[in-house]
Design a protein around this motif. Structure first.
Motif, PDB file in Angstrom:
ATOM      1  N   ALA A  11       0.854  -1.056  -0.119  1.00  0.00           N
ATOM      2  CA  ALA A  11      -0.005  -0.125  -0.032  1.00  0.00           C
ATOM      3  C   ALA A  11       0.898   1.207   0.008  1.00  0.00           C
ATOM      4  O   ALA A  11       0.319   2.366   0.065  1.00  0.00           O
ATOM      5  CB  ALA A  11      -0.984  -0.037   1.238  1.00  0.00           C
ATOM      6  N   ARG A  12       2.253   1.124  -0.034  1.00  0.00           N
ATOM      7  CA  ARG A  12       2.942   2.418  -0.076  1.00  0.00           C
ATOM      8  C   ARG A  12       2.617   3.180  -1.342  1.00  0.00           C
ATOM      9  O   ARG A  12       2.819   2.459  -2.405  1.00  0.00           O
ATOM     10  CB  ARG A  12       4.565   2.024   0.298  1.00  0.00           C
TER      11      ARG A  12
ATOM     12  N   ASP B 171      -2.037   6.234   2.048  1.00  0.00           N
ATOM     13  CA  ASP B 171      -0.668   6.470   2.834  1.00  0.00           C
ATOM     14  C   ASP B 171      -0.835   7.619   3.465  1.00  0.00           C
ATOM     15  O   ASP B 171      -0.796   8.724   2.755  1.00  0.00           O
ATOM     16  CB  ASP B 171       0.448   6.345   1.786  1.00  0.00           C
ATOM     17  N   THR B 172      -0.985   7.613   4.780  1.00  0.00           N
ATOM     18  CA  THR B 172      -1.229   8.915   5.511  1.00  0.00           C
ATOM     19  C   THR B 172       0.390   9.170   6.456  1.00  0.00           C
ATOM     20  O   THR B 172       0.075  10.212   6.870  1.00  0.00           O
ATOM     21  CB  THR B 172      -2.186   8.633   6.728  1.00  0.00           C
TER      22      THR B 172
ATOM     23  N   ALA C 112       1.238   8.015   8.920  1.00  0.00           N
ATOM     24  CA  ALA C 112       0.852   7.656  10.365  1.00  0.00           C
ATOM     25  C   ALA C 112       0.556   6.083  10.474  1.00  0.00           C
ATOM     26  O   ALA C 112      -0.538   5.922   9.937  1.00  0.00           O
ATOM     27  CB  ALA C 112      -0.155   8.210  10.859  1.00  0.00           C
ATOM     28  N   GLY C 113       1.329   5.416  10.974  1.00  0.00           N
ATOM     29  CA  GLY C 113       1.112   3.849  11.093  1.00  0.00           C
ATOM     30  C   GLY C 113       0.934   3.198   9.638  1.00  0.00           C
ATOM     31  O   GLY C 113       1.339   3.756   8.678  1.00  0.00           O
ATOM     32  N   ALA C 114       0.508   2.189   9.405  1.00  0.00           N
ATOM     33  CA  ALA C 114       0.620   1.221   8.425  1.00  0.00           C
ATOM     34  C   ALA C 114      -0.428   1.769   7.410  1.00  0.00           C
ATOM     35  O   ALA C 114      -1.511   2.228   7.723  1.00  0.00           O
ATOM     36  CB  ALA C 114       0.254  -0.294   8.791  1.00  0.00           C
ATOM     37  N   PRO C 115       0.110   1.872   6.091  1.00  0.00           N
ATOM     38  CA  PRO C 115      -0.655   2.351   4.928  1.00  0.00           C
ATOM     39  C   PRO C 115      -2.029   1.421   4.900  1.00  0.00           C
ATOM     40  O   PRO C 115      -2.098   0.310   5.320  1.00  0.00           O
ATOM     41  CB  PRO C 115       0.017   2.275   3.822  1.00  0.00           C
ATOM     42  N   LEU C 116      -3.061   2.056   4.623  1.00  0.00           N
ATOM     43  CA  LEU C 116      -4.388   1.289   4.061  1.00  0.00           C
ATOM     44  C   LEU C 116      -4.620   0.706   2.798  1.00  0.00           C
ATOM     45  O   LEU C 116      -4.327   1.257   2.220  1.00  0.00           O
ATOM     46  CB  LEU C 116      -5.631   2.346   4.674  1.00  0.00           C
ATOM     47  N   GLU C 117      -5.270  -0.530   2.952  1.00  0.00           N
ATOM     48  CA  GLU C 117      -5.558  -0.934   1.704  1.00  0.00           C
ATOM     49  C   GLU C 117      -7.005  -1.822   1.611  1.00  0.00           C
ATOM     50  O   GLU C 117      -7.382  -2.443   2.426  1.00  0.00           O
ATOM     51  CB  GLU C 117      -4.611  -2.137   1.155  1.00  0.00           C
TER      52      GLU C 117
ATOM     53  N   ILE D  92      -3.778   7.327  -2.841  1.00  0.00           N
ATOM     54  CA  ILE D  92      -4.016   8.010  -2.133  1.00  0.00           C
ATOM     55  C   ILE D  92      -2.695   8.490  -1.388  1.00  0.00           C
ATOM     56  O   ILE D  92      -2.303   7.880  -0.531  1.00  0.00           O
ATOM     57  CB  ILE D  92      -5.316   8.192  -1.229  1.00  0.00           C
ATOM     58  N   LEU D  93      -2.263   9.900  -1.344  1.00  0.00           N
ATOM     59  CA  LEU D  93      -0.962  10.284  -0.532  1.00  0.00           C
ATOM     60  C   LEU D  93      -1.493  11.303   0.269  1.00  0.00           C
ATOM     61  O   LEU D  93      -1.970  12.301  -0.081  1.00  0.00           O
ATOM     62  CB  LEU D  93       0.159  10.534  -1.351  1.00  0.00           C
ATOM     63  N   ALA D  94      -1.729  11.089   1.493  1.00  0.00           N
ATOM     64  CA  ALA D  94      -2.149  12.087   2.364  1.00  0.00           C
ATOM     65  C   ALA D  94      -1.244  12.432   3.651  1.00  0.00           C
ATOM     66  O   ALA D  94      -1.784  12.660   4.790  1.00  0.00           O
ATOM     67  CB  ALA D  94      -3.611  11.445   3.120  1.00  0.00           C
ATOM     68  N   ASP D  95      -0.076  12.178   3.462  1.00  0.00           N
ATOM     69  CA  ASP D  95       0.909  12.262   4.435  1.00  0.00           C
ATOM     70  C   ASP D  95       1.391  13.730   4.069  1.00  0.00           C
ATOM     71  O   ASP D  95       2.172  14.223   3.080  1.00  0.00           O
ATOM     72  CB  ASP D  95       2.218  11.469   4.159  1.00  0.00           C
TER      73      ASP D  95
END
Length: 286
Positions: free
Chosen positions: A83-84, A208-209, A211-216, A274-277
């Motif tokens: 998910a990165r 990918d936020t 914060a923590g593991a990316p979401l898939e 989605i990149l939300a970092d």
């Protein structure tokens, strides 16, 4: 003009190509620039008069530098995650910035880069250099410490992974815009059924936020449900080109909060990356 300036000019002629190689290898614009700068430092310290094919020599150097950087990530425990989401290249919906043209050649969408992130470093090198830049296997082999035949096998394994994981996107930007607009309208209105209607049954959403593991999330119903959580932010969204395809950027008070890259195949959304970092987004040109 002295020899140093001549060498610098010769190097600059290859910079955009080298940056394109490094971006595909690393998925990071900052690290790609670092790799290109390292190639310049090595060239400036070398006996450049003995280099017959400067472009090929520099491509090999950048490949080796990127391979070392990927291996360093692994040694620090930064193994690739499905998910990165790599750094997106964002342009106005009206067209791609000329400086981004080389970076985006060969339709290097986020979905492809995400899959490249899951490859072993040597596989990624072999695939990127051979399949994307036509570097012969006998030149790739010394970089990975393998025979040319073994380097060919590395690229073949990577190719199967890519072909099995990355859907072929529609090329019509007008059609892409229609689908993305329909998605955004449905998200803004909280319309679950309308969201499902624009999603492929096997759609994959990766977020990918930082914060923590990316979401898939996989599947139309699950992705539509996740997209409904985007309803509040959807009013801040604007269309953009994300890695050359129609996507979305959300801005709040002039700060990019998220970039959404879409892959659209046969009129349906097949991937959303989605990149939300916010820290990473702050360093990207929007």
């Amino acid at each position: 003009m002295d020899d140093k300036n001549v060498l610098a000019e010769r190097f600059e002629a290859h910079r955009s190509h080298l940056r394109a190689v490094a971006y595909r290898m690393l998925g990071s614009l900052t690290e790609a620039d670092d790799a290109v700068q390292e190639a310049w430092l090595r060239l400036s310290r070398s006996d450049s008069d003995s280099v017959e094919n400067l472009g090929g020599w520099l491509t090999t150097v950048v490949g080796r530098v990127c391979l070392d950087m990927l291996r360093s990530r692994s040694s620090r425990g930064e193994e690739s995650l499905d998910a990165r989401v790599p750094d997106p290249i964002v342009d106005s919906v009206d067209g791609v910035d000329p400086e981004h043209q080389a970076l985006l050649a060969d339709s290097v969408g986020l979905a492809l880069l995400v899959v490249l992130e899951t490859l072993a470093p040597a596989e990624r090198l072999a695939f990127v250099l051979h399949d994307m830049f036509a570097v012969p296997f006998d030149e790739i082999a010394p970089m990975v410490g393998r025979t040319p035949a073994a380097a060919r096998q590395l690229a073949s394994r990577a190719r199967r992974r890519v072909q099995g994981s990355v859907p072929t996107p529609d090329s019509d930007l007008t059609r892409q815009r229609q689908v993305v607009d329909a998605f955004l309208t449905a998200a803004r209105g909280g319309d679950f059924d309308a969201l499902v209607a624009v999603l492929d049954p096997a759609v994959v959403l990766r977020a990918d936020t930082g914060a923590g593991a990316p979401l898939e999330v996989r599947g139309a119903a699950a992705v539509a449900g996740q997209a409904l959580t985007f309803q509040r932010m959807a009013r801040f969204a604007r269309p953009a080109l994300v890695n050359g395809s129609v996507g979305i950027v959300t801005d709040v008070d002039g700060q990019a909060m998220a970039v959404l890259g879409f892959t659209i195949t046969d009129g349906k959304v097949t991937t959303i990356d989605i990149l939300a970092d916010v820290e990473r987004l702050r360093g990207l040109a929007m």
